[in-house]
Design a protein around this motif. Structure first.
Motif, PDB file in Angstrom:
ATOM      1  N   MET A  17     -19.822 -13.479  -7.253  1.00  9.54           N
ATOM      2  CA  MET A  17     -21.260 -13.471  -7.491  1.00  9.54           C
ATOM      3  C   MET A  17     -21.672 -14.646  -8.370  1.00  9.54           C
ATOM      4  O   MET A  17     -22.662 -15.313  -8.115  1.00  9.54           O
ATOM      5  N   ILE A  18     -20.842 -14.871  -9.401  1.00  8.43           N
ATOM      6  CA  ILE A  18     -21.126 -16.011 -10.272  1.00  8.43           C
ATOM      7  C   ILE A  18     -21.074 -17.302  -9.460  1.00  8.43           C
ATOM      8  O   ILE A  18     -21.921 -18.160  -9.552  1.00  8.43           O
ATOM      9  N   PHE A  19     -20.040 -17.359  -8.618  1.00  7.38           N
ATOM     10  CA  PHE A  19     -19.871 -18.530  -7.782  1.00  7.38           C
ATOM     11  C   PHE A  19     -21.088 -18.747  -6.889  1.00  7.38           C
ATOM     12  O   PHE A  19     -21.630 -19.836  -6.799  1.00  7.38           O
ATOM     13  N   ASP A  20     -21.522 -17.640  -6.258  1.00  8.30           N
ATOM     14  CA  ASP A  20     -22.692 -17.746  -5.382  1.00  8.30           C
ATOM     15  C   ASP A  20     -23.903 -18.247  -6.140  1.00  8.30           C
ATOM     16  O   ASP A  20     -24.658 -19.070  -5.657  1.00  8.30           O
ATOM     17  N   ARG A  21     -24.054 -17.689  -7.334  1.00 11.08           N
ATOM     18  CA  ARG A  21     -25.226 -18.066  -8.109  1.00 11.08           C
ATOM     19  C   ARG A  21     -25.172 -19.558  -8.440  1.00 11.08           C
ATOM     20  O   ARG A  21     -26.158 -20.265  -8.339  1.00 11.08           O
ATOM     21  N   GLN A  22     -23.948 -19.994  -8.774  1.00  3.11           N
ATOM     22  CA  GLN A  22     -23.793 -21.413  -9.111  1.00  3.11           C
ATOM     23  C   GLN A  22     -24.048 -22.297  -7.887  1.00  3.11           C
ATOM     24  O   GLN A  22     -24.712 -23.320  -7.975  1.00  3.11           O
ATOM     25  N   MET A  23     -23.516 -21.822  -6.754  1.00  5.99           N
ATOM     26  CA  MET A  23     -23.744 -22.579  -5.528  1.00  5.99           C
ATOM     27  C   MET A  23     -25.219 -22.635  -5.211  1.00  5.99           C
ATOM     28  O   MET A  23     -25.754 -23.677  -4.830  1.00  5.99           O
ATOM     29  N   HIS A  24     -25.869 -21.489  -5.389  1.00  6.63           N
ATOM     30  CA  HIS A  24     -27.295 -21.413  -5.138  1.00  6.63           C
ATOM     31  C   HIS A  24     -28.039 -22.424  -6.003  1.00  6.63           C
ATOM     32  O   HIS A  24     -28.865 -23.196  -5.536  1.00  6.63           O
ATOM     33  N   GLN A  25     -27.659 -22.438  -7.289  1.00  4.06           N
ATOM     34  CA  GLN A  25     -28.234 -23.400  -8.233  1.00  4.06           C
ATOM     35  C   GLN A  25     -28.076 -24.837  -7.732  1.00  4.06           C
ATOM     36  O   GLN A  25     -29.016 -25.625  -7.765  1.00  4.06           O
ATOM     37  N   GLU A  26     -26.860 -25.114  -7.286  1.00  5.12           N
ATOM     38  CA  GLU A  26     -26.581 -26.485  -6.843  1.00  5.12           C
ATOM     39  C   GLU A  26     -27.399 -26.854  -5.616  1.00  5.12           C
ATOM     40  O   GLU A  26     -27.866 -27.977  -5.480  1.00  5.12           O
ATOM     41  N   ILE A  27     -27.542 -25.873  -4.714  1.00  2.00           N
ATOM     42  CA  ILE A  27     -28.314 -26.155  -3.502  1.00  2.00           C
ATOM     43  C   ILE A  27     -29.784 -26.381  -3.855  1.00  2.00           C
ATOM     44  O   ILE A  27     -30.418 -27.327  -3.378  1.00  2.00           O
TER      45      ILE A  27
END
Ligand code: C2E
Ligand code: MG
Ligand code: MG
Ligand code: MG
Length: 299
Positions: A17-27
Motif C-alpha cells: 500500500m505504501i508502495f502504491d501510494r508512493q507510485m501514485h505520488q510519482e505518477i
C-alpha cells in the motif's frame, strides 16, 4: 504459524500500500511536471546556461556548450536531468530542442558581433535521439543558420552513441546532410556507449567528448587514465578532435595536456553560467587572462 503468515500478509499488504501510494505520488508528480513543462515552453521559462570549452595548450576559450535550464516559478532553477527524460518521453523534446538550437545560435552570433575576439567561437548543442528521428532537424538547423547568420562551422551538435544505434541508416543520412551544411558533429559521453566503433570511420564525425567518468568520476583511476590515452590515440588516427569533459582539478588538466588532449571543459574553468556571466568570462579572457583560471598556463 498461521499467525506468522497473517502477520506477513499484513506486513506485505502494508508495504505494497505504501508502495502504491508512493507510485501514485510519482505518477501525479510526473503528470504535473509534464503539464508544467508544456506551459513552460509557452511562457518562456526555459533558458540556456553556457559552459566554456578551453584549448588545453593555449588556455583560450574556444567555445561554449549550451545547457538548458528551466526557471520554474515554484521549483526554482530545474536541472536538465529532472525534465529532459520527461521531455523525451512526451515528445516535448521536439519544441524544446528547436528552442535550444535557435537560442544558442542567436546568442553566439550576438557575441561574435559584439566582440571581434569572439568571431571564431563555436556553440555546442545537445541533440536527443527523437529530434533525429522525427523532426526535420536538418531543415530547422539550416533555417536557424540562415536567420541568425551564424557560420555553420560555429555550430556543433552533440549526440550520444545511443542516437547512432537507434536507427543507424536514417541517422547516417541526417548526419551527412548536416555535414553538407558545414555543421560539426561531436560524440558526447564517449566511452560509455555500447556501439561498435566502426561508425567512427563511416560517419562524418568531428569530435569525441570523453565522458566525465574517466576524468573526474567516482571510479576514475589508473585504468581510466589508460582509457583516456586510448581514446586520444584513436581520435588521432581518425583525425578527430578530443574534448575532455568534467575537468575539475589542475592535476587532471596536467595529465590531459601531457596526453595531448585538444580541449577541456569542466568546473575547473567554470561551471555552466548564464549568458551575462558567460559574456564576462569572454571579456576577462580578452583583458589579459583567459578568463578561466588558466592565466598561468596562458602566459
Ligand atoms: P552533457 O551534455 O554531457 O553536459 C555536461 C554536463 O556535465 C552538464 O550538466 C555540466 O554541468 C556537467 N559538468 C560539466 N563540467 C563538470 C565538472 O567538472 N564536474 C561535474 N561533476 N559536472 C560537470 P547539466 O547541465 O546538468 O546537463 C546534464 C545533461 O543534460 C547533459 O549532459 C545533456 O545530456 C543533457 N542536456 C542538457 N541540456 C540539454 C539540451 O538542451 N538538450 C538535450 N537533449 N539534452 C540536454
Ligand atoms: Mg553535451
Ligand atoms: Mg557529456
Ligand atoms: Mg551526458
Amino acid at each position: 504459524d498461521a499467525d506468522i503468515a497473517m502477520y506477513r500478509a499484513k506486513e506485505s499488504g502494508r508495504t505494497s500500500m505504501i508502495f502504491d501510494r508512493q507510485m501514485h505520488q510519482e505518477i501525479v508528480e510526473a503528470i504535473n511536471l509534464e503539464a508544467d513543462l508544456r506551459a513552460a515552453l509557452e511562457r518562456d521559462e526555459l533558458l540556456l546556461h553556457y559552459q566554456p570549452i578551453v584549448d588545453v595548450q593555449s588556455g583560450r576559450i574556444e567555445g561554449f556548450e549550451a545547457l538548458v535550464r528551466w526557471d520554474h516559478p515554484d521549483r526554482g532553477l530545474v536541472p536538465p536531468v529532472r525534465f529532459i527524460p520527461l521531455a523525451e518521453e512526451t515528445g516535448l523534446i521536439l519544441p524544446l530542442g528547436r528552442y535550444v538550437i535557435s537560442e544558442a545560435c542567436r546568442q553566439m552570433r550576438d557575441w561574435q558581433l559584439a566582440m571581434p575576439e569572439a568571431a571564431n567561437l563555436s556553440v555546442s548543442v545537445n541533440v536527443s535521439c527523437r529530434q533525429f528521428v522525427k523532426d526535420g532537424l536538418v531543415d530547422h538547423v539550416a533555417g536557424v543558420l540562415a536567420e541568425t547568420g551564424l557560420a555553420p562551422a560555429c555550430l556543433k551538435l552533440e549526440i550520444t552513441e545511443s542516437v547512432l544505434m537507434h536507427d543507424a541508416q536514417h541517422t547516417a543520412g541526417e548526419l551527412n546532410r548536416l555535414k553538407a551544411l558545414g555543421v560539426k558533429i561531436a560524440i558526447d559521453d564517449f566511452g560509455t556507449g555500447y556501439s561498435s566503433l566502426s561508425y567512427l570511420r563511416q560517419l562524418p564525425i568531428d569530435h569525441l567528448k570523453i565522458d566525465r567518468s574517466f576524468i573526474s568520476g567516482d571510479d576514475c583511476n589508473g585504468e581510466s587514465q589508460e582509457i583516456v590515452k586510448s581514446i586520444i590515440a584513436l581520435a588521432r588516427s581518425l583525425g578527430l578532435t578530443v574534448i575532455a569533459e568534467g575537468v575539475e582539478h589542475q592535476d587532471q588538466l596536467d595529465k590531459l595536456r601531457f596526453a595531448d588532449c585538444d580541449k577541456a571543459q569542466g568546473f575547473m574553468f567554470s561551471r555552466p553560467v548564464d549568458k551575462d556571466a558567460a559574456l564576462n568570462l569572454l571579456r576577462e579572457a580578452v583583458n589579459g587572462g583567459c578568463g578561466c583560471g588558466m592565466q598561468e598556463q596562458a602566459k
